[in-house]
Design an enzyme around this catalytic site. Structure first.
Site, PDB file in Angstrom:
ATOM      1  N   GLY A 173       0.844  -1.184   0.000  1.00 29.95           N
ATOM      2  CA  GLY A 173       0.000   0.000   0.000  1.00 29.95           C
ATOM      3  C   GLY A 173       0.882   1.238   0.000  1.00 29.95           C
ATOM      4  O   GLY A 173       2.083   1.185  -0.289  1.00 29.95           O
ATOM      5  N   GLU A 201     -13.135  18.886   5.502  1.00 30.23           N
ATOM      6  CA  GLU A 201     -13.676  17.633   6.031  1.00 30.23           C
ATOM      7  C   GLU A 201     -13.835  17.725   7.546  1.00 30.23           C
ATOM      8  O   GLU A 201     -13.391  18.692   8.179  1.00 30.23           O
ATOM      9  CB  GLU A 201     -12.777  16.443   5.657  1.00 30.23           C
ATOM     10  CG  GLU A 201     -12.821  16.090   4.178  1.00 30.23           C
ATOM     11  CD  GLU A 201     -12.077  14.818   3.849  1.00 30.23           C
ATOM     12  OE1 GLU A 201     -11.533  14.180   4.770  1.00 30.23           O
ATOM     13  OE2 GLU A 201     -12.035  14.449   2.658  1.00 30.23           O
ATOM     14  N   LEU A 217      -3.542   8.636   4.685  1.00 27.12           N
ATOM     15  CA  LEU A 217      -2.636   8.558   3.539  1.00 27.12           C
ATOM     16  C   LEU A 217      -1.374   9.380   3.805  1.00 27.12           C
ATOM     17  O   LEU A 217      -0.266   8.986   3.443  1.00 27.12           O
ATOM     18  CB  LEU A 217      -3.332   9.049   2.271  1.00 27.12           C
ATOM     19  CG  LEU A 217      -4.486   8.187   1.749  1.00 27.12           C
ATOM     20  CD1 LEU A 217      -5.139   8.853   0.547  1.00 27.12           C
ATOM     21  CD2 LEU A 217      -4.006   6.795   1.368  1.00 27.12           C
ATOM     22  N   GLY A 223      -9.060  12.245   0.480  1.00 29.04           N
ATOM     23  CA  GLY A 223      -7.883  12.975   0.061  1.00 29.04           C
ATOM     24  C   GLY A 223      -6.799  12.949   1.113  1.00 29.04           C
ATOM     25  O   GLY A 223      -6.738  12.044   1.945  1.00 29.04           O
ATOM     26  N   GLU A 245      -0.938   2.041   8.758  1.00 31.39           N
ATOM     27  CA  GLU A 245      -1.992   1.655   9.698  1.00 31.39           C
ATOM     28  C   GLU A 245      -1.570   0.503  10.596  1.00 31.39           C
ATOM     29  O   GLU A 245      -2.115   0.329  11.690  1.00 31.39           O
ATOM     30  CB  GLU A 245      -3.267   1.289   8.934  1.00 31.39           C
ATOM     31  CG  GLU A 245      -4.486   1.169   9.833  1.00 31.39           C
ATOM     32  CD  GLU A 245      -5.768   0.915   9.085  1.00 31.39           C
ATOM     33  OE1 GLU A 245      -6.801   0.671   9.743  1.00 31.39           O
ATOM     34  OE2 GLU A 245      -5.758   0.964   7.825  1.00 31.39           O
ATOM     35  N   ARG A 265     -15.513  12.301  13.401  1.00 37.11           N
ATOM     36  CA  ARG A 265     -16.100  11.033  12.966  1.00 37.11           C
ATOM     37  C   ARG A 265     -16.740  10.238  14.092  1.00 37.11           C
ATOM     38  O   ARG A 265     -17.782   9.619  13.905  1.00 37.11           O
ATOM     39  CB  ARG A 265     -15.028  10.165  12.301  1.00 37.11           C
ATOM     40  CG  ARG A 265     -14.744  10.549  10.877  1.00 37.11           C
ATOM     41  CD  ARG A 265     -13.742   9.603  10.264  1.00 37.11           C
ATOM     42  NE  ARG A 265     -13.488   9.981   8.874  1.00 37.11           N
ATOM     43  CZ  ARG A 265     -12.552   9.448   8.123  1.00 37.11           C
ATOM     44  NH1 ARG A 265     -11.768   8.500   8.633  1.00 37.11           N
ATOM     45  NH2 ARG A 265     -12.371   9.822   6.878  1.00 37.11           N
ATOM     46  N   HIS A 296     -13.611   0.966  10.060  1.00 39.04           N
ATOM     47  CA  HIS A 296     -12.918   1.677   8.987  1.00 39.04           C
ATOM     48  C   HIS A 296     -11.415   1.798   9.190  1.00 39.04           C
ATOM     49  O   HIS A 296     -10.643   1.566   8.262  1.00 39.04           O
ATOM     50  CB  HIS A 296     -13.533   3.069   8.861  1.00 39.04           C
ATOM     51  CG  HIS A 296     -12.893   3.949   7.842  1.00 39.04           C
ATOM     52  ND1 HIS A 296     -12.852   3.621   6.507  1.00 39.04           N
ATOM     53  CD2 HIS A 296     -12.257   5.163   7.957  1.00 39.04           C
ATOM     54  CE1 HIS A 296     -12.227   4.582   5.836  1.00 39.04           C
ATOM     55  NE2 HIS A 296     -11.853   5.517   6.691  1.00 39.04           N
ATOM     56  N   ARG A 349      -8.687   9.194  14.744  1.00 35.54           N
ATOM     57  CA  ARG A 349      -7.932   9.802  13.651  1.00 35.54           C
ATOM     58  C   ARG A 349      -8.693  10.964  13.019  1.00 35.54           C
ATOM     59  O   ARG A 349      -9.885  10.860  12.744  1.00 35.54           O
ATOM     60  CB  ARG A 349      -7.613   8.743  12.586  1.00 35.54           C
ATOM     61  CG  ARG A 349      -6.903   9.322  11.366  1.00 35.54           C
ATOM     62  CD  ARG A 349      -6.493   8.260  10.392  1.00 35.54           C
ATOM     63  NE  ARG A 349      -7.603   7.574   9.762  1.00 35.54           N
ATOM     64  CZ  ARG A 349      -8.302   8.036   8.739  1.00 35.54           C
ATOM     65  NH1 ARG A 349      -8.059   9.243   8.249  1.00 35.54           N
ATOM     66  NH2 ARG A 349      -9.271   7.309   8.207  1.00 35.54           N
ATOM     67  N   HIS A 373     -16.467   4.393  10.287  1.00 36.85           N
ATOM     68  CA  HIS A 373     -16.821   5.461   9.368  1.00 36.85           C
ATOM     69  C   HIS A 373     -18.326   5.677   9.436  1.00 36.85           C
ATOM     70  O   HIS A 373     -19.101   4.717   9.411  1.00 36.85           O
ATOM     71  CB  HIS A 373     -16.403   5.130   7.939  1.00 36.85           C
ATOM     72  CG  HIS A 373     -16.321   6.345   7.068  1.00 36.85           C
ATOM     73  ND1 HIS A 373     -17.440   6.949   6.533  1.00 36.85           N
ATOM     74  CD2 HIS A 373     -15.256   7.089   6.658  1.00 36.85           C
ATOM     75  CE1 HIS A 373     -17.066   8.004   5.835  1.00 36.85           C
ATOM     76  NE2 HIS A 373     -15.741   8.112   5.887  1.00 36.85           N
TER      77      HIS A 373
END
Length: 504
Positions: free
Chosen positions: A11, A111, A370, A47, A353, A274, A329, A364, A227
């Protein structure tokens, strides 16, 4: 080919580590039989967070990350993450990966949990795929990178507990050892242990278990982020469709069955952190995401590829009321490391991760995952090449690969996935966790499978954390306990213990 490092996983964090090591030395990348596109990176939508706006600075990004982390972030790791972001993303910006404004700077989205618009994204919305292809094409052409297809099944260790490499089981033929001075676990998280998950079916924590068996410490396994907006369908584990947070950044509403916005009472409304949005959705009889009030042309322009995925499921992204529910998630818990990815086992690193650097704390911040893979992947690669260890010798204590379990992994997951959904989900209680422990104990007695034992570690950590903090919410202990500002650490020989966090 003499290799300096073997990296398990391909990844974003594995590829970034490989590219950094390959600047100075030869490296092997162990790719799962399903291929490199099966990682969570490839599914990532929203993103990457980076402070590039005219009134935004890394310290703002830092403050948001720490605030959302609910008192468990490691300040040094967060400082590294947020200050490194602009520099590490520059090559990708120059390569045209991200959507740009006419002024020539990246378009910045907003976000949940962020105080400023700072999310760069690929056109169409599938940012993870765009970055993965960018890194993979560089790695594929690099003559210092060797590709090995197979599943890592055991770490090779010596009498001193040092890691010397890894056993790999190829798609056909017998297992073989890969020797290396440094072994890097970039194996992703464990959210696919839950039946309802946004992760690929392979994200089941096998890297965590390999590290644990080799003597590495695991930390904060109880912190699993759910999520808020997964398209509500009855699909096989690993096939759920995530509806990115960036949709709410564009203005999407969350509605109850009567078309009422149930997040209106929160100061940040649909852009609350979240953990709070997930709990609100979880407690609704049914929940829906709606973009009906947003310009359809704008939706399709920014999320064209996601719109096609939604259409394949029978819905129209810009005009339908989309049924949503929560799904496991992202895992804040992981293999305990320092800020260079070093675990408590000499010669063994973890990144992305799979690792627990403390950068995310108990929850998080959106679009930091990412970024973590890029920043800490580069740091791990740098550390390996600038602090070389002697070449491993054949003094290993486990030169014979482990035998195959009687129960296949997928069979074990079928027995366990809905159990975790029900008893270790968005909202937990002492009673639900106790029930999970009892059922897992029964499963272990019936078939001593590693997945049952790993799930037991998660449940034990959840039981011991008798408070609510970040992604771990207990209805029987809804407040945060200052005495539990710290980490629950687990070790194969020393069991579980609590370490207070003193530097936050």
């Amino acid at each position: 080919m003499k290799i300096s490092a073997v990296i398990v996983g391909a990844g974003i964090s594995g590829l970034m580590t490989a590219l950094e090591v390959a600047r100075f030395a030869d490296v092997a990348v162990c790719v799962p039989p399903q291929g490199w596109t099966t990682s969570s990176t490839y599914r990532a939508q929203g993103g990457i967070a980076v402070a590039l706006g005219a009134d935004d600075y890394p310290h703002h990004h830092y403050n948001d990350t720490v605030r959302v982390g609910r008192g468990l972030c490691h300040e040094e790791a967060v400082d590294i993450l947020t200050k490194s972001a602009p520099t590490i993303l520059l090559p990708m910006i120059e390569a045209g990966i991200f959507a740009m404004r006419q002024s020539g700077i990246p378009a910045l989205g907003l976000e949940a949990g962020h105080s400023h618009p700072r999310i760069v994204h690929a056109p169409g919305g599938l940012t993870g795929q765009a970055i993965a292809h960018f890194l993979y094409e560089q790695a594929r052409r690099n003559p210092r990178i060797r590709w090995v297809t197979g599943r890592a099944i055991q770490l090779i260790t010596n009498q001193n507990g040092h890691c010397l490499g890894v056993w790999v089981r190829p798609p056909s033929g017998p297992p073989f050892p890969l020797w290396a001075s440094a072994t890097v676990l970039a194996t992703g998280g464990y959210a696919a242990l839950w039946h309802t998950t946004t992760n690929p079916a392979t994200s089941i924590g096998h890297g965590h278990w390999l590290a644990y068996q080799a003597g590495a410490e695991l930390a904060d396994l109880e912190f699993v982020q759910f999520h808020p907006t997964v398209l509500a369908e009855d699909v096989p584990r690993g096939n759920a469709l995530l509806l990115t947070e960036a949709l709410r950044g564009l203005g999407a509403h969350l509605l109850d069955p009567e078309d009422r916005r149930f997040m209106l009472t929160h100061p940040q409304q649909e852009l609350a952190p979240r953990d709070e949005v997930a709990r609100a959705i979880f407690q609704q009889p049914a929940a829906y995401l709606s973009l009906k009030h947003v310009n359809p042309a704008e939706v399709n322009q920014q999320f064209g590829e996601l719109s096609a995925l939604v259409a394949a499921r029978g819905y129209e992204l810009s005009s339908d009321r989309l049924p949503v529910h929560t799904g496991a998630h992202y895992c804040m818990g992981g293999i305990r490391t320092d800020v260079f990815g070093q675990t408590t086992v000499q010669g063994l690193y973890a990144v992305g991760e799979a690792a627990h650097t403390g950068v995310h704390g108990a929850n998080r911040l959106a679009s930091n995952s990412l970024l973590e893979g890029l920043v800490f992947g580069q740091r791990v690669g740098y550390h390996i090449t600038h602090h070389p260890r002697p070449a491993p010798k054949s003094e290993a204590i486990n030169l014979h690969p482990p035998t195959t379990a009687v129960l296949r992994d997928d069979e074990a997951l079928d027995l366990m996935g809905r159990l975790l959904d029900e008893h270790l989900g968005v909202i937990r209680t002492k009673q639900s966790i106790t029930q999970a422990l009892a059922i897992l104990d029964t499963l272990i007695n019936q078939n001593d499978h590693w997945l049952f034992r790993f799930a037991m570690l998660i449940a034990r950590a959840a039981y011991e954390r008798t408070e609510s903090r970040g992604a771990h919410f207990r209805a029987d202990a809804p407040k945060t306990d200052p005495e539990q500002q710290g980490h629950f650490i687990q070790h194969v020989e020393h069991g579980l213990h609590f370490t207070a966090l003193t530097h936050v």
